[in-house]
Design an enzyme around this catalytic site. Structure first.
Site, short mmCIF file in Angstrom:
data_model
loop_
_atom_site.label_atom_id
_atom_site.label_comp_id
_atom_site.label_asym_id
_atom_site.label_seq_id
_atom_site.Cartn_x
_atom_site.Cartn_y
_atom_site.Cartn_z
N GLY A 130 -10.50 4.88 -9.52
CA GLY A 130 -11.58 4.44 -8.60
C GLY A 130 -11.22 2.77 -8.33
O GLY A 130 -10.94 2.05 -8.92
N ASP A 149 2.14 10.32 -13.13
CA ASP A 149 1.38 9.13 -13.41
C ASP A 149 0.97 8.88 -14.60
O ASP A 149 0.98 7.92 -15.42
CB ASP A 149 -0.19 9.33 -12.52
CG ASP A 149 -0.95 8.16 -12.58
OD1 ASP A 149 -0.79 7.05 -11.87
OD2 ASP A 149 -2.02 8.51 -13.47
N ILE A 206 -10.80 0.16 -18.32
CA ILE A 206 -10.78 0.26 -19.94
C ILE A 206 -9.75 -0.97 -20.38
O ILE A 206 -8.75 -0.89 -20.06
CB ILE A 206 -10.36 1.64 -20.26
CG1 ILE A 206 -11.21 2.89 -19.92
CG2 ILE A 206 -10.47 1.29 -22.03
CD1 ILE A 206 -10.69 4.04 -20.50
N GLU A 234 -3.40 -5.10 -16.70
CA GLU A 234 -4.43 -4.31 -17.44
C GLU A 234 -4.60 -3.15 -16.63
O GLU A 234 -5.02 -2.00 -17.20
CB GLU A 234 -5.61 -5.03 -17.67
CG GLU A 234 -6.64 -4.49 -18.63
CD GLU A 234 -6.18 -4.07 -19.88
OE1 GLU A 234 -6.50 -4.91 -20.49
OE2 GLU A 234 -6.21 -2.97 -19.83
N GLU A 279 -3.55 9.67 -6.55
CA GLU A 279 -2.69 8.85 -6.07
C GLU A 279 -2.40 9.47 -4.50
O GLU A 279 -2.69 10.33 -4.29
CB GLU A 279 -1.42 9.00 -6.82
CG GLU A 279 -1.41 8.49 -8.18
CD GLU A 279 -1.67 6.89 -8.48
OE1 GLU A 279 -0.96 6.21 -7.74
OE2 GLU A 279 -2.48 6.72 -8.92
N LYS A 315 1.90 5.92 -17.53
CA LYS A 315 1.03 5.03 -18.30
C LYS A 315 1.51 5.31 -19.93
O LYS A 315 1.50 4.27 -20.45
CB LYS A 315 -0.59 5.83 -18.09
CG LYS A 315 -0.81 5.19 -16.54
CD LYS A 315 -2.00 6.18 -16.52
CE LYS A 315 -2.47 5.76 -14.97
NZ LYS A 315 -3.47 6.50 -14.54
P1 NDP Z 1 -3.90 2.84 -1.52
O1 NDP Z 1 -2.99 3.54 -1.04
O2 NDP Z 1 -5.73 2.95 -1.24
O3 NDP Z 1 -3.73 1.25 -0.87
C1 NDP Z 1 -2.44 0.72 -0.51
C2 NDP Z 1 -2.46 -0.57 0.15
O4 NDP Z 1 -1.14 -1.08 0.51
C3 NDP Z 1 -3.04 -0.39 1.47
O5 NDP Z 1 -3.82 -1.22 1.88
C4 NDP Z 1 -1.88 -0.36 2.30
O6 NDP Z 1 -1.86 -0.82 3.60
C5 NDP Z 1 -1.06 -1.44 1.66
N1 NDP Z 1 0.51 -1.18 1.88
C6 NDP Z 1 1.27 -0.23 1.89
N2 NDP Z 1 2.48 -0.36 2.05
C7 NDP Z 1 2.68 -1.70 2.54
C8 NDP Z 1 3.78 -2.71 2.62
N3 NDP Z 1 5.11 -2.34 2.95
N4 NDP Z 1 3.32 -3.76 2.83
C9 NDP Z 1 2.09 -4.37 2.60
N5 NDP Z 1 1.13 -3.49 2.35
C10 NDP Z 1 1.46 -2.24 2.14
O7 NDP Z 1 -3.66 2.58 -3.00
P2 NDP Z 1 -4.44 2.21 -4.08
O8 NDP Z 1 -5.42 1.31 -3.92
O9 NDP Z 1 -5.36 3.56 -4.82
O10 NDP Z 1 -3.58 1.83 -5.50
C11 NDP Z 1 -3.03 0.60 -5.38
C12 NDP Z 1 -2.24 0.41 -6.75
O11 NDP Z 1 -3.19 0.44 -7.67
C13 NDP Z 1 -1.20 1.78 -6.87
O12 NDP Z 1 -0.34 1.03 -7.77
C14 NDP Z 1 -2.07 2.57 -7.76
O13 NDP Z 1 -1.10 3.26 -8.73
C15 NDP Z 1 -2.93 1.51 -8.85
N6 NDP Z 1 -4.16 2.22 -9.22
C16 NDP Z 1 -5.13 2.68 -8.47
C17 NDP Z 1 -6.21 3.63 -8.90
C18 NDP Z 1 -7.21 4.16 -8.42
O14 NDP Z 1 -7.92 4.74 -8.77
N7 NDP Z 1 -6.74 4.22 -6.97
C19 NDP Z 1 -6.52 3.06 -10.48
C20 NDP Z 1 -5.22 2.25 -11.06
C21 NDP Z 1 -4.33 1.90 -10.45
P3 NDP Z 1 -2.98 -0.17 4.94
O15 NDP Z 1 -4.36 -0.47 4.25
O16 NDP Z 1 -2.70 -0.91 6.17
O17 NDP Z 1 -2.52 1.44 4.86
N1 HSE Z 2 -4.50 8.50 -9.84
C1 HSE Z 2 -4.64 7.73 -10.91
C2 HSE Z 2 -5.59 8.59 -11.90
C3 HSE Z 2 -5.46 6.70 -10.80
O1 HSE Z 2 -6.25 9.69 -11.43
O2 HSE Z 2 -5.77 8.22 -13.02
C4 HSE Z 2 -6.02 5.74 -12.07
O3 HSE Z 2 -4.52 5.18 -12.44
#
Ligand code: NDP
Ligand code: HSE
Length: 434
Positions: free
Chosen positions: A306, A203, A138, A131, A192, A207
């Site tokens: 977020g 991105d 959403i 989701e 991202e 989607k």
């Molecule tokens: P971040 O870059 O903030 O976090 C990524 C995490 O993955 C970090 O904790 C990082 O570790 C960890 N990581 C990276 N490489 C490895 C690895 N090889 N092994 C284990 N852990 C690893 O990303 P987001 O949280 O923003 O996004 C995560 C997912 O969610 C993505 O697919 C993104 O597209 C999706 N998403 C994000 C949204 C957003 O608003 N941010 C909204 C919707 C979807 P460390 O902390 O040590 O760097």
């Molecule tokens: N980078 C993405 C955005 C995160 O701005 O919409 C949510 O998928």
């Protein structure tokens, strides 16, 4: 009946989204237990940088060896919030092989390799829920996969990227520059890791591919989605849009052809009238219109990015997947039975706003109009004015067309560029939502 033995959860990634998932799992543990019918226990958190301080997370749970965590063999659900293609893809496959269901927010991976991941889930009798991969908090994927499973979706149009909506909104409402607005979106955790994915439309295209697959019960790959980013949108485009009573949004538009034999999927900036509900979607909010045969028009609106909003969607999936696990069932898998071809952008029919720099002399307007006519593109309005920068003997000509195929418009623009009297094509923008 409440089960006392906890369901074990492994969290892969603890960044913007993962840290919020862990926080909510801890603070809402009792409610989650009641809703699922069993406690959920976070048994490991895989990250890249183990020494980073992570508030509220037991340091004993942190590991850099995600594969070993998955191979313990007692994990019920894996939450993948690392992002990107590898190692996420291999880790999800390992999770299925070791008996776990998977919740993922990873649109890039699902758009690239969703079919193989769904097949792996099915092969191992496990769930794959995502989701959070589209439009953040959403509820959209589940309503489309489940609530609308008895209807026929013909069109989906929406704002599915929070970062670019934030930037375009700031440029429109405050006159902020592109870089200033992008920096703010990054600081707020919307963008991202590499913002190119947001601003160049990758991105949103990922989607769009996921949504098109669900909407039309067919496979739509990332490469099938026509994509244009928003980095070329300028202050003068916003000024033109305003003159037309419009604003500019980066839209994802998915359509079933009138004869039902094919579909199209595209992402690009477009002018939409200020009266259209999508025009009032501000900041990092997302909104998606779904047009279904029996249901009519539905609109889904809310925070599209977020940490906390995205974690809400992840937690919703976690509850659903845990309930399935306790019921020894699985939720819906991939539905791709229609196998519809995806048509190219040239077949898309829409309206266009074209801004030309032309020589300010007799006959130019007729020459330009003839070029449109020769390509079968009908003109709706034309506006000519002297160039605001005062360049002598030059005028700015703005042409708005009636609906025409994209291929015809491209042919027109190519021919216009060859005219001696056309000094340049300043911008081409599609007009949607009228
Ligand atoms: P971040 O870059 O903030 O976090 C990524 C995490 O993955 C970090 O904790 C990082 O570790 C960890 N990581 C990276 N490489 C490895 C690895 N090889 N092994 C284990 N852990 C690893 O990303 P987001 O949280 O923003 O996004 C995560 C997912 O969610 C993505 O697919 C993104 O597209 C999706 N998403 C994000 C949204 C957003 O608003 N941010 C909204 C919707 C979807 P460390 O902390 O040590 O760097
Ligand atoms: N980078 C993405 C955005 C995160 O701005 O919409 C949510 O998928």
């Amino acid at each position: 009946m409440m089960r006392t033995r906890p369901l074990k959860v492994a969290l892969l990634g603890c960044g913007v989204v993962g840290s919020e998932v862990a926080r909510i799992m801890t603070t809402h543990a009792d409610d989650l237990t009641q809703r699922i019918g069993a406690p959920v226990e976070l048994v490991g958190v895989a990250v890249r940088r183990p020494s980073k301080v992570r508030e509220g997370i037991d340091p004993a749970l942190i590991t850099t060896d995600a594969t070993a965590l998955l191979k313990r063999g007692d994990i019920d659900v894996v939450i993948e919030v690392i992002g990107g293609i590898e190692p996420a893809r291999s880790l999800i496959t390992t999770a299925f092989e070791n008996g776990a269901s998977v919740v993922s927010a990873n649109k890039a991976l699902l758009a690239e390799d969703g079919a193989a991941l769904h097949a792996a889930a099915e092969q191992h009798g496990r769930d794959l829920y995502y989701e959070a991969a589209v439009a953040g908090a959403i509820p959209l994927v589940r309503p489309m996969r489940e609530s609308l499973a008895g209807d026929k979706i013909n069109r989906v149009m929406g704002i599915v990227n929070g970062t670019t909506n934030f930037i375009l909104d700031k440029m429109d409402s405050t006159g902020a520059g592109y870089q200033e607005a992008l920096d703010e979106a990054t600081a707020l955790g919307y963008a991202e890791a590499d913002p190119t994915a947001d601003v160049e439309g990758y991105d949103a295209a990922a989607k769009a591919a996921i949504l098109a697959g669900i909407a039309f019960h067919t496979r739509v790959r990332l490469d099938d989605v026509y994509r244009e980013g928003m980095t070329e949108v300028s202050a003068s485009d916003f000024a033109s849009a305003k003159r037309m009573g419009c604003t500019i949004k980066l839209l994802a538009i998915l359509e079933r052809a009138a004869d039902g034999a094919s579909v199209t999927a595209r992402v690009h900036p477009a002018m939409i009238p200020l009266t259209h509900p999508l025009a009032s979607v501000r900041e990092a909010y997302n909104a998606v219109f779904v047009e279904a045969e029996a249901a009519g028009r539905l609109m889904f609106y809310g925070p599209g990015a977020g940490g906390s909003p995205t974690a809400s969607a992840v937690l919703g999936d976690l509850v659903a997947v845990c309930r399935n696990k306790l019921a020894e069932a699985t939720g819906p898998g991939e539905s791709a039975y229609t196998q519809l071809p995806v048509s190219t952008m040239g077949d898309v029919v829409t309206r266009y706003h074209i801004s030309l720099d032309v020589a300010d002399k007799p006959g130019v307007l007729a020459q330009v109009a003839t070029t449109f006519a020769e390509h079968g593109v009908s003109i709706d309005t034309v506006r000519q004015q002297g160039r605001p920068d005062g360049v002598g003997n030059e005028a700015s000509l703005v042409v708005v067309t009636h609906r025409a195929p994209d291929a015809a418009l491209s042919g027109t623009v190519e021919a216009l560029r060859k005219l001696d009297t056309v000094r340049g094509v300043a911008s081409i923008m599609r007009v949607e939502g009228e």
